[in-house]
Each structure stands twice: as C-alpha cells, then as structure tokens.
Scaffold this motif. Structure first.
Motif, short mmCIF file in Angstrom:
data_model
loop_
_atom_site.label_atom_id
_atom_site.label_comp_id
_atom_site.label_asym_id
_atom_site.label_seq_id
_atom_site.Cartn_x
_atom_site.Cartn_y
_atom_site.Cartn_z
N LEU A 77 0.86 -1.17 0.00
CA LEU A 77 0.00 0.00 0.00
C LEU A 77 0.90 1.23 0.00
CD1 LEU A 77 -2.73 1.45 0.32
CD2 LEU A 77 -2.44 1.20 2.78
N HIS A 78 0.74 2.06 -1.01
CA HIS A 78 1.57 3.25 -1.14
C HIS A 78 0.64 4.45 -1.35
CE1 HIS A 78 5.24 0.84 -1.52
NE2 HIS A 78 4.42 -0.03 -2.11
N GLY A 79 0.59 5.35 -0.38
CA GLY A 79 -0.24 6.54 -0.47
C GLY A 79 0.60 7.79 -0.60
N GLY A 80 -0.01 8.83 -1.13
CA GLY A 80 0.69 10.10 -1.31
C GLY A 80 1.70 10.05 -2.44
N ILE A 81 1.45 9.21 -3.42
CA ILE A 81 2.41 8.99 -4.52
C ILE A 81 2.01 9.81 -5.74
CG2 ILE A 81 3.43 7.26 -6.06
CD1 ILE A 81 4.13 6.92 -3.03
#
Length: 159
Positions: A77-81
């Motif tokens: 999970l990768h947010g703010g990308i």
C-alpha cells in the motif's frame, strides 16, 4: 468479460476513482469521507482467495487506505504517490515480475506512467476521456469506478 491472461499474478490499482466514484464527502467538521461498494470489496476478496497479489498506489494518503490494508492483508500500500510509475517499477523488481504478469487499474492521467509498464491496462467506465488516446490497449470496464469495476475484473480473472 475483459480479455485477461491467466499469467497475471499481481494486480495494482489506483484507489480514488477506481474503488470510489472519485467524489468525496466533507462533514461539518471538515472530515473527508469516501463511498466504496461491497461489490468491489468482494472482488478483492475473490482475487486474494485465488492467489492473486494485490497492491494499491494512490495519490492520496488516507486512513481509509490503512483500513483497507488491514482488512484484506494487501501486500503493498503506497499513499501520497505522485509518480506511480516509479513505485510500480520498484514493485515489479521487488517481486521479480514481468510486464505480462501485472495488471494495472487506473482512471486518470496520473496513472499513465504506471499503465506504460504493464501489458494489462484497465480503466473504469468513468475514466478521464483522454486516457484511451494516451494509453495503448486500454480496456474499459462496463462498471463505473466505485460501482463494481474491481468486481468485474475479479470475475473476468476467476470465473
């Protein structure tokens, strides 16, 4: 049904506009809320039960994403990308995946760099209308984002 290969192992998706309709609700206390559909949650469950790995790369950071990761055990999970292609390329290296083994789902122009890395590219019906002109071999779901697009992909792969 979408045209997808049984060689696909890893599914990577944007969040807003795919799992949601792209809208937000803002409360009187300035809290942001988003609506998701149980059809899509069931779609993720079906994919995971059928041994597909699932990842999310989102332009936004949100506690909703953390809830989603914990509930389903999402591997990445990768947010703010902002540069989704860079993160997807790192994931493909980390898991030793070929472009033919990865499916990417996105709905807007900030997904183009990720689409370019994979052989299987899907956008929900309510995608940005520029995408088909910018992304070759883009398949479009019959369902809207936030209203069954993920479930449609799961059914195409697993049924």
């Amino acid at each position: 049904m979408l045209k997808l290969s049984k060689n696909i192992k890893f599914i990577v998706s944007d969040f807003d506009g795919v799992f949601t309709d792209g809208g937000i609700y803002i409360s009187e206390k300035n809290e942001i809320q988003k609506k998701m559909n149980f059809k899509d949650l069931m779609g993720v469950s079906i994919l995971l039960k059928n041994n597909y790995s699932f990842a999310i790369i989102s332009g936004e950071k949100s506690n909703i994403l953390n809830y989603f990761k914990e509930k389903f055990g999402i591997v990445e999970l990768h947010g703010g990308i902002r540069q989704k292609g860079i993160v997807l390329e790192e994931l493909m290296k980390k898991y030793n995946l070929k472009s033919s083994e990865v499916l990417y789902i996105g709905d807007d122009i900030n997904d183009i760099s990720a689409f370019e890395l994979v052989d299987y590219r899907i956008a929900p019906k309510n995608h940005n209308p520029i995408l088909p002109f910018k992304v070759k071999n883009l398949q479009i779901t019959q369902a809207q984002g936030g209203d069954g697009a993920i479930r449609e992909i799961a059914d195409s792969l697993c049924l």
